[in-house]
Design a protein around this motif. Structure first.
Motif, PDB file in Angstrom:
ATOM      1  N   SER A 125       1.257  -1.086   0.022  1.00 14.00           N
ATOM      2  CA  SER A 125      -0.123   0.171   0.027  1.00 14.00           C
ATOM      3  C   SER A 125       1.303   1.309   0.506  1.00 14.00           C
ATOM      4  N   ALA A 126       0.262   1.967  -0.530  1.00 10.72           N
ATOM      5  CA  ALA A 126       1.219   3.993  -0.336  1.00 10.72           C
ATOM      6  C   ALA A 126       0.291   4.739  -0.024  1.00 10.72           C
ATOM      7  N   GLN A 127       1.809   5.455   0.682  1.00 12.54           N
ATOM      8  CA  GLN A 127       0.509   6.833   1.338  1.00 12.54           C
ATOM      9  C   GLN A 127       2.416   8.149   0.930  1.00 12.54           C
ATOM     10  N   GLY A 128       1.068   8.902  -0.296  1.00 10.39           N
ATOM     11  CA  GLY A 128       1.755   9.651  -0.809  1.00 10.39           C
ATOM     12  C   GLY A 128       3.510   9.022  -1.645  1.00 10.39           C
ATOM     13  N   ASP A 129       4.357   9.042  -1.568  1.00 10.81           N
ATOM     14  CA  ASP A 129       5.429   8.878  -2.183  1.00 10.81           C
ATOM     15  C   ASP A 129       5.751   7.769  -1.481  1.00 10.81           C
ATOM     16  N   ASP A 130       5.161   7.328   0.363  1.00  9.45           N
ATOM     17  CA  ASP A 130       5.597   6.354   0.064  1.00  9.45           C
ATOM     18  C   ASP A 130       5.747   4.740   0.291  1.00  9.45           C
ATOM     19  N   LEU A 131       5.930   4.148   0.121  1.00  8.99           N
ATOM     20  CA  LEU A 131       4.947   1.952  -0.175  1.00  8.99           C
ATOM     21  C   LEU A 131       5.302   1.872   1.320  1.00  8.99           C
ATOM     22  N   TYR A 132       4.485   0.858   1.395  1.00  7.03           N
ATOM     23  CA  TYR A 132       4.340   0.223   2.315  1.00  7.03           C
ATOM     24  C   TYR A 132       3.857  -0.952   2.286  1.00  7.03           C
ATOM     25  N   VAL A 133       5.082  -2.145   2.838  1.00  3.70           N
ATOM     26  CA  VAL A 133       4.466  -3.303   2.342  1.00  3.70           C
ATOM     27  C   VAL A 133       4.764  -4.519   4.129  1.00  3.70           C
ATOM     28  N   ASP A 134       3.813  -4.820   4.457  1.00 11.34           N
ATOM     29  CA  ASP A 134       2.758  -5.484   5.836  1.00 11.34           C
ATOM     30  C   ASP A 134       2.835  -6.760   5.420  1.00 11.34           C
ATOM     31  N   ASP A 135       2.842  -7.436   6.670  1.00  9.87           N
ATOM     32  CA  ASP A 135       2.136  -8.757   6.594  1.00  9.87           C
ATOM     33  C   ASP A 135       0.576  -8.648   5.985  1.00  9.87           C
ATOM     34  N   LEU A 136      -0.298  -9.485   5.707  1.00 14.28           N
ATOM     35  CA  LEU A 136      -1.480  -9.479   5.044  1.00 14.28           C
ATOM     36  C   LEU A 136      -2.410  -9.389   7.061  1.00 14.28           C
ATOM     37  N   PHE A 509       7.810 -11.692 -11.976  1.00 14.18           N
ATOM     38  CA  PHE A 509       7.773 -10.444 -11.896  1.00 14.18           C
ATOM     39  C   PHE A 509       6.893  -9.359 -12.359  1.00 14.18           C
ATOM     40  N   SER A 510       6.563  -9.810 -12.918  1.00 12.43           N
ATOM     41  CA  SER A 510       5.286  -8.939 -14.305  1.00 12.43           C
ATOM     42  C   SER A 510       4.145  -8.807 -13.069  1.00 12.43           C
ATOM     43  N   GLU A 511       3.863  -9.147 -11.539  1.00 14.10           N
ATOM     44  CA  GLU A 511       2.847  -9.620 -11.566  1.00 14.10           C
ATOM     45  C   GLU A 511       3.238  -8.560 -10.493  1.00 14.10           C
ATOM     46  N   VAL A 512       4.849  -8.442  -9.909  1.00 12.17           N
ATOM     47  CA  VAL A 512       5.054  -8.239  -9.037  1.00 12.17           C
ATOM     48  C   VAL A 512       5.037  -6.548  -8.780  1.00 12.17           C
ATOM     49  N   ALA A 513       5.756  -5.907 -10.632  1.00 14.20           N
ATOM     50  CA  ALA A 513       5.648  -4.800 -11.340  1.00 14.20           C
ATOM     51  C   ALA A 513       4.676  -3.801 -10.779  1.00 14.20           C
ATOM     52  N   GLU A 545      11.714  -3.772  -2.633  1.00 15.64           N
ATOM     53  CA  GLU A 545      12.500  -4.227  -2.204  1.00 15.64           C
ATOM     54  C   GLU A 545      13.372  -3.805  -0.402  1.00 15.64           C
ATOM     55  N   LEU A 546      13.483  -2.686  -0.632  1.00 18.22           N
ATOM     56  CA  LEU A 546      13.623  -1.778   0.782  1.00 18.22           C
ATOM     57  C   LEU A 546      13.179  -2.470   2.010  1.00 18.22           C
ATOM     58  N   SER A 547      10.972  -2.236   1.365  1.00 18.38           N
ATOM     59  CA  SER A 547      10.665  -3.057   2.711  1.00 18.38           C
ATOM     60  C   SER A 547      10.450  -4.663   2.816  1.00 18.38           C
ATOM     61  N   LEU A 548      10.814  -5.539   1.878  1.00 17.09           N
ATOM     62  CA  LEU A 548      10.770  -6.705   2.432  1.00 17.09           C
ATOM     63  C   LEU A 548      11.221  -7.449   3.883  1.00 17.09           C
ATOM     64  N   PRO A 549      10.469  -8.073   4.095  1.00 15.15           N
ATOM     65  CA  PRO A 549      11.164  -8.289   5.597  1.00 15.15           C
ATOM     66  C   PRO A 549      12.608  -9.859   5.640  1.00 15.15           C
ATOM     67  N   PHE A 550      13.307 -10.207   6.239  1.00 18.17           N
ATOM     68  CA  PHE A 550      14.168 -10.926   5.984  1.00 18.17           C
ATOM     69  C   PHE A 550      13.558 -12.329   5.447  1.00 18.17           C
ATOM     70  N   GLY A 551      14.127 -13.198   4.937  1.00 20.03           N
ATOM     71  CA  GLY A 551      13.489 -14.330   4.896  1.00 20.03           C
ATOM     72  C   GLY A 551      12.406 -13.824   3.102  1.00 20.03           C
ATOM     73  N   LEU A 552      12.061 -12.461   2.692  1.00 16.92           N
ATOM     74  CA  LEU A 552      10.723 -13.003   1.446  1.00 16.92           C
ATOM     75  C   LEU A 552      10.985 -11.541   0.996  1.00 16.92           C
ATOM     76  N   ASP A 553      12.735 -12.198   0.630  1.00 13.38           N
ATOM     77  CA  ASP A 553      12.829 -10.910  -0.364  1.00 13.38           C
ATOM     78  C   ASP A 553      12.915 -11.817  -1.977  1.00 13.38           C
ATOM     79  N   LEU A 554      13.350 -11.305  -3.148  1.00 15.22           N
ATOM     80  CA  LEU A 554      13.122 -11.389  -4.260  1.00 15.22           C
ATOM     81  C   LEU A 554      13.731 -12.120  -4.640  1.00 15.22           C
ATOM     82  N   ASN A 555      14.708 -12.538  -3.640  1.00 21.15           N
ATOM     83  CA  ASN A 555      15.784 -13.671  -4.264  1.00 21.15           C
ATOM     84  C   ASN A 555      15.233 -14.962  -5.709  1.00 21.15           C
TER      85      ASN A 555
END
Length: 794
Positions: A125-136, A509-513, A545-555
């Motif tokens: 989700s986003a607020q302004g220019d900030d992107l938030y990534v949280d557990d559902l 990855f196109s779905e993530v984009a 990527e910076l918002s993702l927690p450890f272990g749930l990255d896109l590697n």
């Protein structure tokens, strides 16, 4: 005449002297063979390898491609834990809390690198220019009903969740645990993961009995392979009991049974030693070697014992005379059958499945030792043991004709009719054999008594497919995955995949984009598309990527220099040929609709298993031809008759054709394990042909019988032995056919059909052909004049 008899005379002389030597030095021979068996057995080291990789040779191109993909991204050995609440609704406070708890526990799995679940899905989700990534859904126990309703609404609209982690109705969900096994010792690593998962599931069931739980994935697959190996090894004990009982019933002599048991045990001990000396790790296919050796080794002993007992019962020979005569008559046929069996099993090395190499080599060694022990330890034991039989008394009335002699009389009366009927039946079944089709679905490697199979079937029916195909789609440049043109082509490929009837889910990855682009524009659905500029795409990816927690990255989706992305296509459980066809279709679409850097080949363990049967069949074709040629040459030399050597091909090959014909009526599907059947059974069924033809030729050459008399003689002298060995072989493979592992059970079932067919063909077609192709030979009187030493009696 002398030229004909000289080779046989040499063979008979050697066999007779060999028997006399063994009997004379019975104790030293027995002690020496015992020491040899114990010496070899002491080197035994039975280690098991349940990793599915063992089914593929190092040069297997599909394995090489799959390993290359895993090196670019992350290894995807995994365990899927599927949860089904009894109330039919995942989205309750209690159920979400339970799922959240099990997800947290799953992170403690040995070697775990990632845990994907409904509750920890990274919602953007986003607020302004900030992107938030949280557990559902985090701290689910504190959520209100309204908040849970929102979570449900989001989850059921999320393409990366539905048909992958969550079913469309929200009644079943999964927790996917990805593990990175070090690969140093799979025999330790896989059980370690399995034990933890099973304990975690058991504890969870105790605490939350309202959940039904199933598990699958590559780690449970490896565990199923390992446990199948152990279970099939236990079949040896059942078979051993059956062999002992069968041998006793058929020979009606306790000492023969003891001697057979000792020969079999010596042979298995030697084979176990071979396994240890060669450093072979057992797998489901190779773990059945004790049952194979046990079954086949009995045949050698049975022929020698039955002939010996017949000579004592019917002809009044004493034990020593009967033993010497039995070795003389059976040494060469037993040697030939052992040699052809060894050749048949060694042809497995031509295949492309390493576990079958091991099975072939171990069994070949065991059969070599079985021949050695049956011509040394067996006669030595019978010479030592106080064998006594009841001599059959002559009666003044008409001689009672045995069943085998009656069968011989029936055959010799109508050879032409029996030949024509046999050819018609064999021709029809050969036609049906062409209707068999390859299908190597690894799920069907296990029957429904195996938990992995039933759990996987449940998951496929209620949540998502277990089969998948993966593609590594390149951009041709570092950072190129942010190129809008690349993303549009990737998006088009994703859309095309979703339109295919067998596809359940596509993770690209196109779905993530698209999702991040929408979030960065206030969740406006008009922006649910790939970004328009490279800079924008790169910036959004960095923020995500910076918002993702450890272990749930896109590697697991993007390679290190961001030049390639991984597309994972989950598909329905389809047949091997359909799986290969789908992969080819996807590869063709990429070639026709994308630039060259985006061209890719489909890879996955599922696809590797799908191609395994076809690759095995292609590679075994050469081996089977070589086996057929070698065995035919051996028979020509052994029978010292080119025409009969060629003729022997018919009763040796047709049972296999008949077997596959009947199989077409039964299943019409063949797997990798059945591809080896031709080479394997070719060596086994030669046993019937060799013994029948050798007795036929003895009657013709030594006793001067005509073809019809020689056929009757063969039935009378070797008929019971052939039936006995066939019963033992059928018993052995019948036990193996109960295996829960389809590669072994299907192989055993069709072998049962082939072995029984071989006996019928050798009792019907072979004698008919021998009569029809034989020339009228010299009369008995002329033979007497040429060689007064020839005995015309039996």
């Amino acid at each position: 005449m002398n030229a004909i008899k000289k080779p046989r005379k040499i063979t008979n002389t050697f066999a007779k002297r060999w028997a006399e030597f063994v009997i004379k030095f019975k104790w030293p021979v027995l002690i020496t063979t015992l020491a040899l068996a114990i010496g070899l057995g002491s080197n035994g080291n039975m280690e098991f390898d349940g990793d599915y990789h063992v089914f593929f040779s190092k040069s297997n191109p599909e394995l090489e491609a799959f390993d290359a993909l895993q090196e670019k991204y992350t290894k995807d050995d995994n365990v899927v834990i599927v949860l089904t609440p009894s109330n039919g609704d995942i989205f309750t406070k209690e159920n979400l809390s339970a799922i959240e708890e099990l997800t947290a526990e799953a992170w403690n799995t040995p070697y775990s690198s990632r845990v994907d679940a409904l509750t920890n899905f990274q919602h953007t989700s986003a607020q302004g220019d900030d992107l938030y990534v949280d557990d559902l859904s985090y701290e689910s126990s504190t959520k209100t009903d309204a908040e849970i309703a929102i979570i449900k609404q989001k989850a059921l609209k999320e393409p990366l969740l539905v048909d992958r982690i969550l079913n469309k109705s929200g009644t079943v969900t999964a927790i996917n645990v990805t593990v990175r096994l070090p690969g140093k010792d799979s025999a330790k690593e896989i059980p370690e993961v399995t034990a933890f998962i099973r304990n975690a599931i058991s504890d969870f069931k105790t605490k939350y009995p309202n959940f039904e739980i199933h598990s699958s994935g590559l780690v449970p697959l490896n565990t199923a392979f390992f446990e199948s190996s152990m279970n099939d090894l236990m079949l040896t004990m059942i078979m051993l009991i059956i062999v002992i009982i069968t041998t006793f019933i058929l020979t009606r002599n306790i000492y023969s049974t003891v001697a057979t048991f000792i020969v079999v045990m010596f042979s298995i001990m030697s084979a176990v030693g071979f396994v240890g000396l060669m450093g072979i790790k057992l797998t489901p296919p190779s773990s059945v070697f004790p049952t194979m050796i046990l079954t086949l080794a009995v045949a050698d002993s049975i022929h020698i014992l039955i002939t010996m007992l017949q000579k004592m019962r019917k002809d009044g020979y004493n034990k020593k005379e009967a033993l010497v005569e039995s070795i003389r008559l059976n040494f060469m046929p037993v040697f030939i059958t052992s040699l052809t069996t060894v050749i048949g099993f060694l042809t497995m090395n031509f295949g492309d499945v390493p576990p079958f190499w091991d099975l072939g080599n171990i069994t070949a060694f065991g059969m070599t030792m079985a021949f050695l022990y049956s011509t040394t330890a067996l006669p030595a034991l019978m010479a030592i043991l106080p064998v006594k039989v009841k001599v059959k008394k002559e009666t003044s009335g008409p001689e009672k004709i045995s069943w085998y002699k009656s069968l011989g009389h029936m055959v010799v009366k109508q050879p032409v009719r029996l030949t024509i009927i046999s050819i018609i039946v064999i021709g029809l079944l050969t036609f049906l054999a062409t209707k068999n089709r390859f299908n190597d679905e690894f799920i069907n490697y296990f029957d429904e008594t195996v938990t992995f199979r039933t759990d996987t079937d449940y998951i496929s029916e209620n949540l998502t497919g277990i089969y998948n195909v993966e593609f590594s789609i390149g951009s041709g440049e570092s950072g190129g995955i942010n190129n809008p043109e690349y993303l549009r082509k990737l998006n088009a490929f994703e859309d095309w995949l979703n339109q295919q009837p067998e596809v359940v889910h596509v993770n690209a990855f196109s779905e993530v984009a698209r999702r991040v682009n929408r979030s960065m524009h206030g969740d406006d659905e008009n922006y649910y598309k790939v970004p328009d500029s490279r800079e924008e795409a790169a910036q959004y990816l960095l923020l995500y990527e910076l918002s993702l927690p450890f272990g749930l990255d896109l590697n697991n989706q993007i390679n290190v220099d961001k030049s390639e992305t991984r597309v994972t296509v989950t598909i329905e459980n389809i047949k091997s040929a359909d799986m290969i066809a789908f992969s080819d279709r996807a590869e063709a679409w990429l070639q026709n609709n994308t630039p060259k850097p985006m061209h890719s080949i489909g890879v996955s363990p599922t696809l590797m298993f799908s191609t395994l049967g076809f690759r095995q069949a292609d590679s075994m074709f050469t081996g089977n031809i070589i086996a057929l040629i070698l065995i035919s040459i051996v028979l020509m030399f052994a029978l010292r008759n080119f025409k009969l050597g060629l003729l022997s091909i018919i009763p040796n090959v047709t049972p296999v054709l008949v077997g596959f014909g009947f199989w077409a009526l039964y299943k019409a599907q063949i797997n990798t394990g059945m591809v080896i059947v031709f080479g394997m059974t070719l060596g086994i069924i030669v046993d019937d042909t060799v013994h029948f033809m050798s007795k036929f030729l003895r009657a013709r050459r030594e006793l001067g019988y005509d073809a019809k008399e020689a056929v009757i003689y063969a039935f009378e002298t070797v008929g019971k032995a052939l039936v006995t060995t066939t019963i033992v072989l059928l018993a052995g493979f019948a036990v193996l056919s109960t295996s829960s592992f389809a590669l072994n059970s299907y192989m055993a079932r069709i072998t049962l059909i082939i072995i029984f067919s071989a006996l019928v063909i050798d009792f019907i077609l072979l004698p008919s052909l021998l009569i029809l192709t034989s020339k009228k030979n010299t009369s008995k009187e002329t033979i007497k004049e040429l060689n007064p030493q020839v005995q015309l009696d039996k």
